[in-house]
Motif scaffolding. Structure first.
Motif, PDB file in Angstrom:
ATOM      1  N   GLN A   7      -2.367 -12.437  -7.256  1.00  0.00           N
ATOM      2  CA  GLN A   7      -2.218 -12.797  -5.853  1.00  0.00           C
ATOM      3  C   GLN A   7      -0.809 -12.394  -5.458  1.00  0.00           C
ATOM      4  OE1 GLN A   7      -4.378 -14.039  -3.974  1.00  0.00           O
ATOM      5  NE2 GLN A   7      -5.701 -14.768  -5.368  1.00  0.00           N
ATOM      6  N   LYS A   8       0.223 -12.329  -6.352  1.00  0.00           N
ATOM      7  CA  LYS A   8       1.592 -11.750  -5.902  1.00  0.00           C
ATOM      8  C   LYS A   8       1.413 -10.342  -5.397  1.00  0.00           C
ATOM      9  CE  LYS A   8       4.870 -14.709  -8.168  1.00  0.00           C
ATOM     10  NZ  LYS A   8       5.924 -14.861  -6.978  1.00  0.00           N
ATOM     11  N   LYS A   9       0.524  -9.567  -6.140  1.00  0.00           N
ATOM     12  CA  LYS A   9       0.600  -8.182  -5.809  1.00  0.00           C
ATOM     13  C   LYS A   9      -0.584  -7.982  -4.791  1.00  0.00           C
ATOM     14  CE  LYS A   9       1.487  -6.577 -10.579  1.00  0.00           C
ATOM     15  NZ  LYS A   9       0.819  -5.702 -11.877  1.00  0.00           N
ATOM     16  N   LYS A  10      -1.523  -8.591  -4.441  1.00  0.00           N
ATOM     17  CA  LYS A  10      -2.209  -8.496  -3.364  1.00  0.00           C
ATOM     18  C   LYS A  10      -1.383  -8.862  -2.294  1.00  0.00           C
ATOM     19  CE  LYS A  10      -6.743  -9.253  -5.566  1.00  0.00           C
ATOM     20  NZ  LYS A  10      -7.851 -10.290  -5.530  1.00  0.00           N
ATOM     21  N   ALA A  11      -0.509  -9.857  -2.254  1.00  0.00           N
ATOM     22  CA  ALA A  11       0.267 -10.174  -0.870  1.00  0.00           C
ATOM     23  C   ALA A  11       1.493  -9.237  -0.715  1.00  0.00           C
ATOM     24  CB  ALA A  11       0.662 -11.671  -1.332  1.00  0.00           C
ATOM     25  N   ARG A  70      -4.325 -17.363 -18.462  1.00  0.00           N
ATOM     26  CA  ARG A  70      -5.183 -17.262 -17.299  1.00  0.00           C
ATOM     27  C   ARG A  70      -4.368 -17.553 -16.022  1.00  0.00           C
ATOM     28  NH1 ARG A  70      -8.835 -19.841 -20.996  1.00  0.00           N
ATOM     29  NH2 ARG A  70      -8.308 -21.884 -19.875  1.00  0.00           N
ATOM     30  N   ASP A  71      -3.482 -18.648 -16.068  1.00  0.00           N
ATOM     31  CA  ASP A  71      -2.881 -19.046 -14.829  1.00  0.00           C
ATOM     32  C   ASP A  71      -1.889 -17.850 -14.470  1.00  0.00           C
ATOM     33  OD1 ASP A  71      -4.114 -21.510 -15.183  1.00  0.00           O
ATOM     34  OD2 ASP A  71      -2.434 -22.528 -15.857  1.00  0.00           O
ATOM     35  N   LEU A  72      -1.258 -17.211 -15.447  1.00  0.00           N
ATOM     36  CA  LEU A  72      -0.088 -16.288 -15.042  1.00  0.00           C
ATOM     37  C   LEU A  72      -0.897 -15.232 -14.346  1.00  0.00           C
ATOM     38  CD1 LEU A  72       2.734 -15.227 -15.062  1.00  0.00           C
ATOM     39  CD2 LEU A  72       2.391 -14.355 -17.098  1.00  0.00           C
ATOM     40  N   VAL A  73      -2.038 -14.696 -15.001  1.00  0.00           N
ATOM     41  CA  VAL A  73      -2.473 -13.550 -14.373  1.00  0.00           C
ATOM     42  C   VAL A  73      -3.096 -13.745 -13.045  1.00  0.00           C
ATOM     43  CG1 VAL A  73      -4.714 -12.045 -14.863  1.00  0.00           C
ATOM     44  CG2 VAL A  73      -3.396 -12.471 -16.882  1.00  0.00           C
ATOM     45  N   ALA A  74      -3.709 -14.950 -12.784  1.00  0.00           N
ATOM     46  CA  ALA A  74      -4.112 -15.191 -11.377  1.00  0.00           C
ATOM     47  C   ALA A  74      -3.122 -15.393 -10.611  1.00  0.00           C
ATOM     48  CB  ALA A  74      -4.780 -16.764 -11.482  1.00  0.00           C
ATOM     49  N   ARG A  75      -1.710 -15.914 -10.837  1.00  0.00           N
ATOM     50  CA  ARG A  75      -0.541 -15.898 -10.115  1.00  0.00           C
ATOM     51  C   ARG A  75       0.026 -14.404  -9.939  1.00  0.00           C
ATOM     52  NH1 ARG A  75       5.181 -18.354 -12.162  1.00  0.00           N
ATOM     53  NH2 ARG A  75       6.403 -18.012 -10.412  1.00  0.00           N
ATOM     54  N   ALA A  95      -4.227  -9.485 -31.368  1.00  0.00           N
ATOM     55  CA  ALA A  95      -5.168  -8.874 -31.046  1.00  0.00           C
ATOM     56  C   ALA A  95      -5.860 -10.004 -30.083  1.00  0.00           C
ATOM     57  CB  ALA A  95      -6.203  -8.579 -31.976  1.00  0.00           C
ATOM     58  N   GLU A  96      -6.139 -11.090 -30.586  1.00  0.00           N
ATOM     59  CA  GLU A  96      -7.046 -12.193 -29.602  1.00  0.00           C
ATOM     60  C   GLU A  96      -6.240 -12.387 -28.437  1.00  0.00           C
ATOM     61  OE1 GLU A  96      -7.101 -15.627 -32.363  1.00  0.00           O
ATOM     62  OE2 GLU A  96      -8.802 -14.778 -33.662  1.00  0.00           O
ATOM     63  N   GLN A  97      -4.935 -12.344 -28.412  1.00  0.00           N
ATOM     64  CA  GLN A  97      -3.983 -12.717 -27.279  1.00  0.00           C
ATOM     65  C   GLN A  97      -4.449 -11.415 -26.118  1.00  0.00           C
ATOM     66  OE1 GLN A  97      -0.110 -13.152 -28.517  1.00  0.00           O
ATOM     67  NE2 GLN A  97      -0.178 -15.468 -27.936  1.00  0.00           N
ATOM     68  N   GLU A  98      -4.347 -10.298 -26.762  1.00  0.00           N
ATOM     69  CA  GLU A  98      -4.417  -9.038 -26.008  1.00  0.00           C
ATOM     70  C   GLU A  98      -6.005  -9.199 -25.203  1.00  0.00           C
ATOM     71  OE1 GLU A  98      -2.550  -6.764 -24.880  1.00  0.00           O
ATOM     72  OE2 GLU A  98      -0.796  -7.588 -26.028  1.00  0.00           O
ATOM     73  N   ALA A  99      -7.094  -9.738 -26.051  1.00  0.00           N
ATOM     74  CA  ALA A  99      -8.138  -9.671 -25.428  1.00  0.00           C
ATOM     75  C   ALA A  99      -8.415 -10.690 -24.578  1.00  0.00           C
ATOM     76  CB  ALA A  99      -9.375 -10.073 -26.692  1.00  0.00           C
ATOM     77  N   LEU A 100      -7.756 -11.949 -24.763  1.00  0.00           N
ATOM     78  CA  LEU A 100      -7.640 -12.899 -23.674  1.00  0.00           C
ATOM     79  C   LEU A 100      -6.939 -12.524 -22.360  1.00  0.00           C
ATOM     80  CD1 LEU A 100      -6.898 -16.003 -26.100  1.00  0.00           C
ATOM     81  CD2 LEU A 100      -9.085 -15.457 -24.975  1.00  0.00           C
ATOM     82  N   VAL A 101      -5.926 -11.836 -22.668  1.00  0.00           N
ATOM     83  CA  VAL A 101      -5.199 -11.203 -21.340  1.00  0.00           C
ATOM     84  C   VAL A 101      -6.059 -10.517 -20.481  1.00  0.00           C
ATOM     85  CG1 VAL A 101      -2.849 -10.055 -20.523  1.00  0.00           C
ATOM     86  CG2 VAL A 101      -2.703 -11.655 -22.366  1.00  0.00           C
ATOM     87  N   GLU A 102      -6.668  -9.558 -21.267  1.00  0.00           N
ATOM     88  CA  GLU A 102      -7.432  -8.431 -20.461  1.00  0.00           C
ATOM     89  C   GLU A 102      -8.739  -9.158 -19.688  1.00  0.00           C
ATOM     90  OE1 GLU A 102      -9.009  -5.014 -18.857  1.00  0.00           O
ATOM     91  OE2 GLU A 102      -7.157  -5.511 -19.869  1.00  0.00           O
ATOM     92  N   GLN A 103      -9.066 -10.563 -20.326  1.00  0.00           N
ATOM     93  CA  GLN A 103     -10.353 -11.121 -20.052  1.00  0.00           C
ATOM     94  C   GLN A 103      -9.849 -11.786 -18.726  1.00  0.00           C
ATOM     95  OE1 GLN A 103     -11.890 -14.031 -22.529  1.00  0.00           O
ATOM     96  NE2 GLN A 103     -13.245 -15.031 -21.037  1.00  0.00           N
ATOM     97  N   ALA A 104      -8.481 -12.398 -18.527  1.00  0.00           N
ATOM     98  CA  ALA A 104      -8.038 -13.083 -17.418  1.00  0.00           C
ATOM     99  C   ALA A 104      -7.741 -12.124 -16.437  1.00  0.00           C
ATOM    100  CB  ALA A 104      -6.797 -13.770 -18.243  1.00  0.00           C
ATOM    101  N   LEU A 147      -9.442  -9.316 -15.560  1.00  0.00           N
ATOM    102  CA  LEU A 147     -10.743  -9.167 -14.883  1.00  0.00           C
ATOM    103  C   LEU A 147     -11.203 -10.557 -14.206  1.00  0.00           C
ATOM    104  CD1 LEU A 147     -12.526  -7.691 -17.949  1.00  0.00           C
ATOM    105  CD2 LEU A 147     -11.806  -6.293 -15.992  1.00  0.00           C
ATOM    106  N   GLU A 148     -11.085 -11.481 -14.533  1.00  0.00           N
ATOM    107  CA  GLU A 148     -11.433 -12.769 -13.845  1.00  0.00           C
ATOM    108  C   GLU A 148     -10.621 -12.897 -12.559  1.00  0.00           C
ATOM    109  OE1 GLU A 148     -10.777 -16.184 -16.511  1.00  0.00           O
ATOM    110  OE2 GLU A 148     -12.592 -15.797 -17.699  1.00  0.00           O
ATOM    111  N   ALA A 149      -9.060 -12.479 -12.780  1.00  0.00           N
ATOM    112  CA  ALA A 149      -8.362 -12.659 -11.614  1.00  0.00           C
ATOM    113  C   ALA A 149      -8.936 -11.479 -10.466  1.00  0.00           C
ATOM    114  CB  ALA A 149      -6.983 -12.396 -11.943  1.00  0.00           C
ATOM    115  N   ALA A 150      -9.173 -10.339 -10.956  1.00  0.00           N
ATOM    116  CA  ALA A 150      -9.500  -9.464 -10.083  1.00  0.00           C
ATOM    117  C   ALA A 150     -10.624  -9.775  -9.370  1.00  0.00           C
ATOM    118  CB  ALA A 150      -9.897  -7.844 -11.051  1.00  0.00           C
TER     119      ALA A 150
END
Length: 316
Positions: free
Chosen positions: A27-31, A19-24, A132-141, A143-146
């Motif tokens: 923000q990097k891509k938006k900036a 979650r932390d990495l996806v949020a980071r 598979a669980e990790q991929e699902a968590l990354v995708e969820q993160a 969506l939250e970051a978006a």
């Protein structure tokens, strides 16, 4: 992986890291700007790959430990079961009446190893399931970051409001580590003040870029007045001065204070929230008939490399 981590704690830590990495990354891509987008994307891909590989290694290490324990338990259970079966068979054999063997009654014993079913590879199954669980968590993160606010756009809109309030317009400065010095140079020249400092600068070569002249001026004032800056410098003075003069290291409040002193101007730094940092020269015999004010715009989110200064000119 920490030695005492269980599967549950390891997975919880992995989820938080994702979650932390996806949020980071978001923000990097938006900036990112057009010039920095390629580098930002490459950096984001590298960070994702490094985290994925490390987490996979940690899971594999934990699975290896768990698998060894489970295999040992299974071997012990199979050994116990085999011993119980042998005991039961021996007991039955001692009670049975054995008829005289005939050719028809003689049946070869099946090969126990061939008859046994092949055990499924439990470690591989667990790894596949967790991947598979990790991929699902990354995708969820993702969506939250978006759904997070676009800090770059918000800051831009806030700055535009402040420009109107203070009757300023922006001269964008290249984001290359020299932005503070280049913005001050633009302000001094645009205001007709020039870049001649209040005290002679030891080394000013002909043909130097204007930002370089401003770097030398800042370093000169700090070198001549070390007692004013010592509490704010976290390294030996010669090393700090070399960093200002010869590298692309960013400047900050210390350098702005030195520049206000050596050029005899007040520096106003405008933030998106409307705050104005006022750095005063204190008017110590600047040699300028009327004390001037120069304006810089400070951005925290608007540029891919991080904090940034632009030159703010008075609107006609």
């Amino acid at each position: 992986m920490e030695p005492s981590e269980t599967l549950d704690t390891l997975q919880a830590r992995h989820r938080k890291e994702q979650r932390d990495l996806v949020a980071r990354i978001t923000q990097k891509k938006k900036a990112a700007t057009k010039k920095t987008r390629k580098g930002v994307n490459e950096e984001c891909e590298r960070l994702e790959q490094e985290m994925k590989e490390r987490q996979a290694e940690e899971l594999a290490a934990l699975d290896s430990t768990n698998s060894e324990e489970e295999e040992q338990e299974e071997e012990e259970a199979e050994s116990d079961a085999e011993a119980q079966t042998n005991t039961l068979q021996n007991g039955v054999a001692s009670l049975a009446i054995s008829p005289s063997p005939t050719n028809e009654d003689t049946v070869p014993a099946p090969d126990s190893q061939a008859a046994a079913k092949k055990k499924p590879n439990r470690a591989k199954a667990r790894l596949a399931r967790r991947a598979a669980e990790q991929e699902a968590l990354v995708e969820q993160a993702r969506l939250e970051a978006a759904s997070l606010p676009n800090l770059r756009e918000q800051e831009r809109e806030q700055m535009q409001t402040q420009f109107q309030m203070y009757k300023l317009h922006e001269k964008e400065i290249r984001a290359d580590g020299h932005c503070l010095y280049a913005a001050v140079a633009d302000q001094m020249e645009n205001s007709g003040l020039g870049l001649k400092p209040r005290i002679p600068v030891t080394v000013v070569e002909e043909g130097l870029p204007v930002y370089k002249k401003v770097r030398y001026a800042a370093a000169e004032w700090i070198e001549k007045n070390p007692e004013d800056f010592a509490p704010f410098i976290d390294k030996p003075l010669p090393e700090y001065l070399q960093k200002i003069r010869e590298t692309g290291e960013w400047g900050g409040h210390v350098e702005l204070l030195a520049l206000a002193k050596i050029y005899g101007v007040d520096i106003h730094v405008l933030h998106g929230d409307g705050r104005v940092d006022k750095i005063e020269s204190e008017g110590e015999g600047s040699g300028i008939e009327e004390k001037k004010v120069i304006w810089l715009g400070y951005y925290r989110h608007g540029f891919g490399l991080g904090e940034h200064y632009n030159s703010l000119r008075k609107s006609p």
